[in-house]
Design an enzyme around this catalytic site. Structure first.
Site, short mmCIF file in Angstrom:
data_model
loop_
_atom_site.label_atom_id
_atom_site.label_comp_id
_atom_site.label_asym_id
_atom_site.label_seq_id
_atom_site.Cartn_x
_atom_site.Cartn_y
_atom_site.Cartn_z
N ARG A 1 -49.84 17.28 26.18
CA ARG A 1 -49.57 15.84 25.99
C ARG A 1 -49.96 15.49 24.57
O ARG A 1 -51.12 15.19 24.29
CB ARG A 1 -50.37 15.03 27.02
CG ARG A 1 -50.17 13.53 26.94
CD ARG A 1 -50.95 12.85 28.07
NE ARG A 1 -50.85 11.42 28.04
CZ ARG A 1 -51.63 10.61 27.31
NH1 ARG A 1 -52.57 11.12 26.53
NH2 ARG A 1 -51.46 9.31 27.37
N LYS B 1 -56.50 6.99 27.51
CA LYS B 1 -55.17 6.35 27.46
C LYS B 1 -55.40 4.88 27.13
O LYS B 1 -55.92 4.13 27.95
CB LYS B 1 -54.48 6.52 28.81
CG LYS B 1 -53.05 6.03 28.86
CD LYS B 1 -52.41 6.41 30.19
CE LYS B 1 -51.20 5.60 30.55
NZ LYS B 1 -50.03 5.86 29.74
N SER C 1 -45.51 9.75 36.50
CA SER C 1 -46.71 8.91 36.65
C SER C 1 -46.33 7.64 37.40
O SER C 1 -45.37 6.96 37.02
CB SER C 1 -47.24 8.48 35.28
OG SER C 1 -47.65 9.60 34.55
N1 3NM Z 1 -52.62 8.81 32.42
P1 3NM Z 1 -59.29 11.34 31.30
S1 3NM Z 1 -54.95 7.93 32.87
C1 3NM Z 1 -52.93 10.49 30.62
O1 3NM Z 1 -53.32 6.22 34.74
C2 3NM Z 1 -53.44 9.49 31.57
O2 3NM Z 1 -51.43 7.20 34.37
C3 3NM Z 1 -53.29 7.94 33.17
O3 3NM Z 1 -57.75 11.21 30.89
C4 3NM Z 1 -52.65 7.06 34.16
O4 3NM Z 1 -59.39 12.49 32.23
C5 3NM Z 1 -54.78 9.13 31.70
O5 3NM Z 1 -59.98 11.63 29.99
C6 3NM Z 1 -55.92 9.70 30.92
O6 3NM Z 1 -59.70 10.03 31.87
C7 3NM Z 1 -56.76 10.69 31.69
#
Ligand code: 3NM
Length: 214
Positions: A39, A140, A111
């Site tokens: 990503r 994010k 997603s």
């Molecule tokens: N998508 P971490 S949250 C890429 O809610 C991504 O759709 C999300 O990273 C969504 O493990 C997210 O550091 C980030 O929290 C996840």
């Protein structure tokens, strides 16, 4: 496609900061991740030829460990590299268009943030759903408010066959609730990328499944 417990690691060069992203990926592969998603987003993200070269290195590592290599958002790159999968968000290309472009030879992840979006994604050909954010996330910038595991439970009730991957702020310490909600996997950026010992962290995530009451 998603044997429980799936540990789905997501990484781009901006997430790695000072660390070597390919070393991080190899450590995570040694630790036992089941899926990898490239990503490449945010400040200083690679583009064009440098992205392609980096993606090829990630793909070669994933092949070495027999782990599916999935590309986020960039459907053309996924197609060109013959990746194992492509993942799109609600703001990216429409799932039905992506499915039409890549055919059946690639897994398609979408997603989603609600039962309605899940229904649409499944109808449009998604093989699995990413649901989040479960907990607060710093990875994010435009993430929605965390909704805990309640939406995973709702989606699992309505679509018991659909693999759901929880995402957002998941660590080895808070993953049990995600397993208990019926997730097939957990998708993680920071808890793995920032771990003192990446291999051990992934192993703890695998072990968290055993601690869950299923
Ligand atoms: N998508 P971490 S949250 C890429 O809610 C991504 O759709 C999300 O990273 C969504 O493990 C997210 O550091 C980030 O929290 C996840």
């Amino acid at each position: 496609m998603f044997t429980k417990p799936s540990i789905y690691y997501i990484l781009g060069t901006p997430n790695a900061g000072e660390r070597d992203p390919l070393k991080l990926l190899e450590e995570a592969l040694k630790g036992g991740i089941s899926h990898f998603q490239l990503r490449e987003k945010g400040m200083n993200a690679l583009t064009g030829q440098s992205l392609k070269e980096f993606a090829l290195k990630c793909q070669a590592l994933c092949r070495k460990y027999g782990v599916p290599f999935i590309i986020n958002d960039d459907v053309e790159l996924a197609h060109e590299l013959n990746a194992d999968g492509v993942h799109v968000g609600q703001e990216d290309a429409k799932a039905s268009d992506v499915r039409a472009r890549v055919g059946d030879r690639m897994m398609l992840g979408v997603s989603v943030h609600s039962v309605e979006e899940a229904a649409e994604a499944i109808q449009n050909g998604a093989d699995y759903l990413g649901m989040g954010p479960i907990y607060g996330t710093k990875s994010k910038s435009d993430a929605k408010a965390p909704s805990g595991v309640s939406k995973i439970i709702q989606v699992r009730e309505r679509f018991p066959e659909a693999p759901v991957i929880g995402i957002g702020g998941i660590t080895a310490d808070n993953a049990e609730a995600v397993w208990e909600a019926g997730a097939a996997g957990i998708a993680v950026i920071s808890a793995i990328t920032e771990a003192g010992n990446v291999q051990e962290e992934v192993q703890k995530m695998v072990a968290s499944y055993k601690g869950a009451i299923l």
